[in-house]
Motif scaffolding. Sequence first.
Motif, PDB file in Angstrom:
ATOM      1  N   ASP A  58      75.954  45.172  54.548  1.00 17.49           N
ATOM      2  CA  ASP A  58      77.319  44.983  54.672  1.00 17.49           C
ATOM      3  C   ASP A  58      77.922  43.916  53.534  1.00 17.49           C
ATOM      4  N   ALA A  59      77.329  43.291  52.830  1.00 20.60           N
ATOM      5  CA  ALA A  59      77.918  42.298  51.907  1.00 20.60           C
ATOM      6  C   ALA A  59      77.816  43.124  50.501  1.00 20.60           C
ATOM      7  N   PHE A  60      77.313  44.314  50.475  1.00 21.67           N
ATOM      8  CA  PHE A  60      77.498  44.739  49.080  1.00 21.67           C
ATOM      9  C   PHE A  60      78.739  45.310  48.837  1.00 21.67           C
ATOM     10  N   PRO A  61      79.179  45.304  47.516  1.00 21.86           N
ATOM     11  CA  PRO A  61      80.528  45.960  47.215  1.00 21.86           C
ATOM     12  C   PRO A  61      80.929  47.242  48.081  1.00 21.86           C
ATOM     13  N   SER A  62      82.104  47.353  48.345  1.00 23.56           N
ATOM     14  CA  SER A  62      82.613  48.546  49.096  1.00 23.56           C
ATOM     15  C   SER A  62      82.339  49.836  48.345  1.00 23.56           C
ATOM     16  N   GLU A  96      76.305  50.781  39.568  1.00 23.88           N
ATOM     17  CA  GLU A  96      75.866  49.482  39.040  1.00 23.88           C
ATOM     18  C   GLU A  96      76.774  48.503  39.713  1.00 23.88           C
ATOM     19  N   VAL A  97      76.091  47.241  40.312  1.00 20.06           N
ATOM     20  CA  VAL A  97      76.891  46.084  40.948  1.00 20.06           C
ATOM     21  C   VAL A  97      76.486  45.099  40.159  1.00 20.06           C
ATOM     22  N   ASP A  98      77.400  43.877  40.152  1.00 17.15           N
ATOM     23  CA  ASP A  98      77.157  42.509  39.852  1.00 17.15           C
ATOM     24  C   ASP A  98      76.265  41.976  40.445  1.00 17.15           C
ATOM     25  N   VAL A  99      75.012  41.852  39.896  1.00 19.89           N
ATOM     26  CA  VAL A  99      73.798  41.093  40.809  1.00 19.89           C
ATOM     27  C   VAL A  99      74.222  39.607  41.293  1.00 19.89           C
ATOM     28  N   ASP A 100      74.631  38.880  40.562  1.00 17.45           N
ATOM     29  CA  ASP A 100      74.916  37.554  40.930  1.00 17.45           C
ATOM     30  C   ASP A 100      75.994  37.314  41.860  1.00 17.45           C
ATOM     31  N   ALA A 101      77.186  38.227  41.741  1.00 20.19           N
ATOM     32  CA  ALA A 101      78.360  38.403  42.549  1.00 20.19           C
ATOM     33  C   ALA A 101      77.711  38.864  44.096  1.00 20.19           C
ATOM     34  N   THR A 102      77.012  40.040  44.015  1.00 16.04           N
ATOM     35  CA  THR A 102      76.427  40.464  45.190  1.00 16.04           C
ATOM     36  C   THR A 102      75.418  39.581  45.872  1.00 16.04           C
ATOM     37  N   TYR A 103      74.692  38.816  45.273  1.00 14.68           N
ATOM     38  CA  TYR A 103      73.858  37.929  45.911  1.00 14.68           C
ATOM     39  C   TYR A 103      74.550  36.645  46.500  1.00 14.68           C
ATOM     40  N   ALA A 126      63.239  41.437  37.094  1.00 18.69           N
ATOM     41  CA  ALA A 126      64.336  41.359  38.060  1.00 18.69           C
ATOM     42  C   ALA A 126      64.791  40.118  38.712  1.00 18.69           C
ATOM     43  N   THR A 127      66.121  40.052  38.971  1.00 16.33           N
ATOM     44  CA  THR A 127      66.361  38.536  39.795  1.00 16.33           C
ATOM     45  C   THR A 127      66.146  39.180  41.381  1.00 16.33           C
ATOM     46  N   ARG A 128      65.663  38.159  42.066  1.00 14.29           N
ATOM     47  CA  ARG A 128      65.139  38.356  43.431  1.00 14.29           C
ATOM     48  C   ARG A 128      66.069  37.210  44.267  1.00 14.29           C
ATOM     49  N   LEU A 129      66.716  37.706  45.187  1.00 18.26           N
ATOM     50  CA  LEU A 129      67.300  36.705  46.280  1.00 18.26           C
ATOM     51  C   LEU A 129      66.341  36.435  47.414  1.00 18.26           C
ATOM     52  N   THR A 130      65.816  35.283  47.893  1.00 14.67           N
ATOM     53  CA  THR A 130      65.154  35.213  49.097  1.00 14.67           C
ATOM     54  C   THR A 130      65.956  34.336  50.032  1.00 14.67           C
ATOM     55  N   VAL A 131      66.388  34.888  51.126  1.00 17.29           N
ATOM     56  CA  VAL A 131      67.177  34.223  52.430  1.00 17.29           C
ATOM     57  C   VAL A 131      65.940  34.023  53.482  1.00 17.29           C
ATOM     58  N   THR A 132      66.345  32.551  53.858  1.00 21.87           N
ATOM     59  CA  THR A 132      65.457  32.382  55.251  1.00 21.87           C
ATOM     60  C   THR A 132      66.179  31.628  55.882  1.00 21.87           C
ATOM     61  N   GLY A 133      65.818  32.113  57.251  1.00 22.24           N
ATOM     62  CA  GLY A 133      66.376  31.467  58.343  1.00 22.24           C
ATOM     63  C   GLY A 133      65.775  30.429  59.064  1.00 22.24           C
ATOM     64  N   GLN A 134      66.404  29.250  59.966  1.00 26.02           N
ATOM     65  CA  GLN A 134      65.718  28.644  60.766  1.00 26.02           C
ATOM     66  C   GLN A 134      64.478  28.711  61.567  1.00 26.02           C
ATOM     67  N   ASP A 135      64.639  29.943  62.073  1.00 27.83           N
ATOM     68  CA  ASP A 135      63.523  30.357  62.790  1.00 27.83           C
ATOM     69  C   ASP A 135      62.426  31.037  61.968  1.00 27.83           C
ATOM     70  N   ASP A 136      62.290  30.853  60.663  1.00 26.06           N
ATOM     71  CA  ASP A 136      61.378  31.446  59.465  1.00 26.06           C
ATOM     72  C   ASP A 136      61.261  32.849  59.364  1.00 26.06           C
ATOM     73  N   ASP A 137      62.451  33.449  59.836  1.00 27.96           N
ATOM     74  CA  ASP A 137      62.827  34.706  59.415  1.00 27.96           C
ATOM     75  C   ASP A 137      63.072  34.864  57.975  1.00 27.96           C
ATOM     76  N   GLN A 138      62.808  35.879  57.240  1.00 28.54           N
ATOM     77  CA  GLN A 138      62.897  35.911  55.652  1.00 28.54           C
ATOM     78  C   GLN A 138      63.206  37.205  55.217  1.00 28.54           C
ATOM     79  N   TYR A 139      64.019  37.290  54.168  1.00 25.92           N
ATOM     80  CA  TYR A 139      64.558  38.669  53.652  1.00 25.92           C
ATOM     81  C   TYR A 139      64.588  38.491  52.217  1.00 25.92           C
ATOM     82  N   LEU A 140      63.750  39.487  51.419  1.00 28.74           N
ATOM     83  CA  LEU A 140      63.472  39.490  49.974  1.00 28.74           C
ATOM     84  C   LEU A 140      64.326  40.574  49.494  1.00 28.74           C
TER      85      LEU A 140
END
Length: 166
Positions: A58-62, A96-103, A126-140
């Motif tokens: 949902d955070a990706f550009p409309s 194409e989307v702006d990678v930095d803005a989308t991350y 390629a630039t990868r975003l790693t998102v980690t939650g307090q319960d150790d859930d993770q998204y690459l």
Amino acid sequence: MNKRSTLASATGLLVSLALTACAGGPSIPESRTPSSSPSISRATAEARTGEVQRRITDAFPSGSIATNDTGRWTLLACSDTEVSAGGGASITLTREVDVDATYGAITEALRGDDYTSATTTTRKGATRLTVTGQDDDQYLITIYNDTRTVQISSFSPCFPGSLTDE
């Protein structure tokens, strides 16, 4: 997560990460430890992880997402008595989307829930975003503008179970 020592664990990991590895991602997720939070059920872990994955998309550009194909959950070993659900999504972009803005938008969308994020570079550059939650859930999350694709690999918190669970 402890080292995977069984063939079943290695097979499950390879299945859930096949697209990510082929797209220049890691061959295994970052090391994770068994959950220190109160036990949750598999259904709850998968539902929470799926909801965060939806918030990421949902955070990706409309209008930038043409298709969003989510995969099935695969069990991954955390310990002898706990497992994690690995899954993800393969997204086709309309443009194409702006990678930095989308991350940045993804990071901001999850910030209120105490998720942390960091960027790294894949073997293919390629630039990868790693998102980690307090319960150790993770998204690459990796955006490939050259092919207009996005790969999201999602890993739930650990929960009671074994690799033989259906």
